[in-house]
Design a protein around this motif. Structure first.
Motif, PDB file in Angstrom:
ATOM      1  N   PRO A  61       0.804  -1.226   0.000  1.00 48.64           N
ATOM      2  CA  PRO A  61       0.000   0.000   0.000  1.00 48.64           C
ATOM      3  C   PRO A  61       0.839   1.278   0.000  1.00 48.64           C
ATOM      4  O   PRO A  61       0.319   2.364  -0.250  1.00 48.64           O
ATOM      5  CB  PRO A  61      -0.828  -0.112   1.281  1.00 48.64           C
ATOM      6  CG  PRO A  61      -0.008  -0.972   2.176  1.00 48.64           C
ATOM      7  CD  PRO A  61       0.708  -1.942   1.264  1.00 48.64           C
ATOM      8  N   ALA A  62       2.127   1.161   0.265  1.00 43.16           N
ATOM      9  CA  ALA A  62       2.993   2.340   0.305  1.00 43.16           C
ATOM     10  C   ALA A  62       3.713   2.583  -1.016  1.00 43.16           C
ATOM     11  O   ALA A  62       4.468   3.542  -1.134  1.00 43.16           O
ATOM     12  CB  ALA A  62       4.023   2.184   1.424  1.00 43.16           C
ATOM     13  N   HIS A  86       3.531   3.417  -5.003  1.00 47.27           N
ATOM     14  CA  HIS A  86       2.676   4.021  -6.015  1.00 47.27           C
ATOM     15  C   HIS A  86       3.524   4.360  -7.233  1.00 47.27           C
ATOM     16  O   HIS A  86       4.710   4.650  -7.115  1.00 47.27           O
ATOM     17  CB  HIS A  86       2.019   5.292  -5.480  1.00 47.27           C
ATOM     18  CG  HIS A  86       1.274   5.077  -4.213  1.00 47.27           C
ATOM     19  ND1 HIS A  86      -0.003   4.572  -4.187  1.00 47.27           N
ATOM     20  CD2 HIS A  86       1.642   5.245  -2.930  1.00 47.27           C
ATOM     21  CE1 HIS A  86      -0.398   4.466  -2.940  1.00 47.27           C
ATOM     22  NE2 HIS A  86       0.590   4.867  -2.146  1.00 47.27           N
ATOM     23  N   PRO A  95      -3.850  13.189  -2.932  1.00 42.62           N
ATOM     24  CA  PRO A  95      -4.605  12.151  -2.233  1.00 42.62           C
ATOM     25  C   PRO A  95      -3.720  11.234  -1.391  1.00 42.62           C
ATOM     26  O   PRO A  95      -4.152  10.728  -0.360  1.00 42.62           O
ATOM     27  CB  PRO A  95      -5.269  11.350  -3.366  1.00 42.62           C
ATOM     28  CG  PRO A  95      -5.274  12.275  -4.538  1.00 42.62           C
ATOM     29  CD  PRO A  95      -4.053  13.138  -4.373  1.00 42.62           C
ATOM     30  N   LEU A  96      -2.502  11.043  -1.791  1.00 42.55           N
ATOM     31  CA  LEU A  96      -1.592  10.182  -1.030  1.00 42.55           C
ATOM     32  C   LEU A  96      -1.173  10.861   0.265  1.00 42.55           C
ATOM     33  O   LEU A  96      -0.977  10.197   1.286  1.00 42.55           O
ATOM     34  CB  LEU A  96      -0.359   9.833  -1.860  1.00 42.55           C
ATOM     35  CG  LEU A  96      -0.632   9.094  -3.161  1.00 42.55           C
ATOM     36  CD1 LEU A  96       0.662   8.890  -3.947  1.00 42.55           C
ATOM     37  CD2 LEU A  96      -1.310   7.764  -2.897  1.00 42.55           C
ATOM     38  N   GLU A 130      -2.994  12.785   2.014  1.00 45.59           N
ATOM     39  CA  GLU A 130      -4.140  12.838   2.910  1.00 45.59           C
ATOM     40  C   GLU A 130      -4.418  11.504   3.588  1.00 45.59           C
ATOM     41  O   GLU A 130      -5.183  11.447   4.541  1.00 45.59           O
ATOM     42  CB  GLU A 130      -5.368  13.292   2.134  1.00 45.59           C
ATOM     43  CG  GLU A 130      -5.237  14.702   1.590  1.00 45.59           C
ATOM     44  CD  GLU A 130      -6.317  15.040   0.574  1.00 45.59           C
ATOM     45  OE1 GLU A 130      -7.195  14.202   0.312  1.00 45.59           O
ATOM     46  OE2 GLU A 130      -6.256  16.162   0.050  1.00 45.59           O
ATOM     47  N   ARG A 131      -3.817  10.423   3.072  1.00 46.10           N
ATOM     48  CA  ARG A 131      -4.055   9.099   3.653  1.00 46.10           C
ATOM     49  C   ARG A 131      -3.284   8.919   4.939  1.00 46.10           C
ATOM     50  O   ARG A 131      -2.163   9.411   5.078  1.00 46.10           O
ATOM     51  CB  ARG A 131      -3.615   8.022   2.654  1.00 46.10           C
ATOM     52  CG  ARG A 131      -4.468   7.994   1.425  1.00 46.10           C
ATOM     53  CD  ARG A 131      -3.986   7.030   0.402  1.00 46.10           C
ATOM     54  NE  ARG A 131      -3.286   5.886   0.967  1.00 46.10           N
ATOM     55  CZ  ARG A 131      -2.875   4.856   0.285  1.00 46.10           C
ATOM     56  NH1 ARG A 131      -3.068   4.800  -0.994  1.00 46.10           N
ATOM     57  NH2 ARG A 131      -2.244   3.865   0.859  1.00 46.10           N
ATOM     58  N   PRO A 132      -3.855   8.197   5.902  1.00 44.95           N
ATOM     59  CA  PRO A 132      -3.104   7.916   7.139  1.00 44.95           C
ATOM     60  C   PRO A 132      -1.917   7.006   6.840  1.00 44.95           C
ATOM     61  O   PRO A 132      -1.966   6.176   5.943  1.00 44.95           O
ATOM     62  CB  PRO A 132      -4.121   7.209   8.032  1.00 44.95           C
ATOM     63  CG  PRO A 132      -5.263   6.834   7.152  1.00 44.95           C
ATOM     64  CD  PRO A 132      -5.176   7.639   5.904  1.00 44.95           C
ATOM     65  N   ALA A 133      -0.881   7.177   7.591  1.00 50.87           N
ATOM     66  CA  ALA A 133       0.348   6.379   7.397  1.00 50.87           C
ATOM     67  C   ALA A 133       0.167   4.948   7.822  1.00 50.87           C
ATOM     68  O   ALA A 133      -0.616   4.582   8.600  1.00 50.87           O
ATOM     69  CB  ALA A 133       1.501   6.999   8.165  1.00 50.87           C
TER      70      ALA A 133
END
Length: 70
Positions: free
Chosen positions: A21-22, A24, A64-65, A67-70
């Motif tokens: 998920p990390a 991109h 958007p990346l 804004e995502r939680p770590a």
């Protein structure tokens, strides 16, 4: 090694790690493409206008990346 082969290799690696998920991938051609050749002062490296275009195009892709939680 060509730029096209390098892009293909990177895409293959990212696709193989699709469960991460990390990780991109932003296609560099979305940031600076053939229509931006006028900004390549030595036919390879972008000038200030080229960097400004890259920043303007990357910002909405990266926002958007951020804004995502770590």
């Amino acid at each position: 090694l060509t730029l096209a082969r390098s892009r293909a290799w990177v895409r293959t690696v990212v696709e193989a790690r699709s469960g991460d998920p990390a990780l991109h991938l932003i296609d560099g051609l979305q940031l600076l493409g053939p229509g931006d050749a006028d900004t390549l002062f030595d036919r390879l490296h972008p000038d200030q206008e080229g960097h400004d275009r890259i920043a303007a195009r990357a910002t909405p892709l990266l926002a958007p990346l951020a804004e995502r939680p770590a």
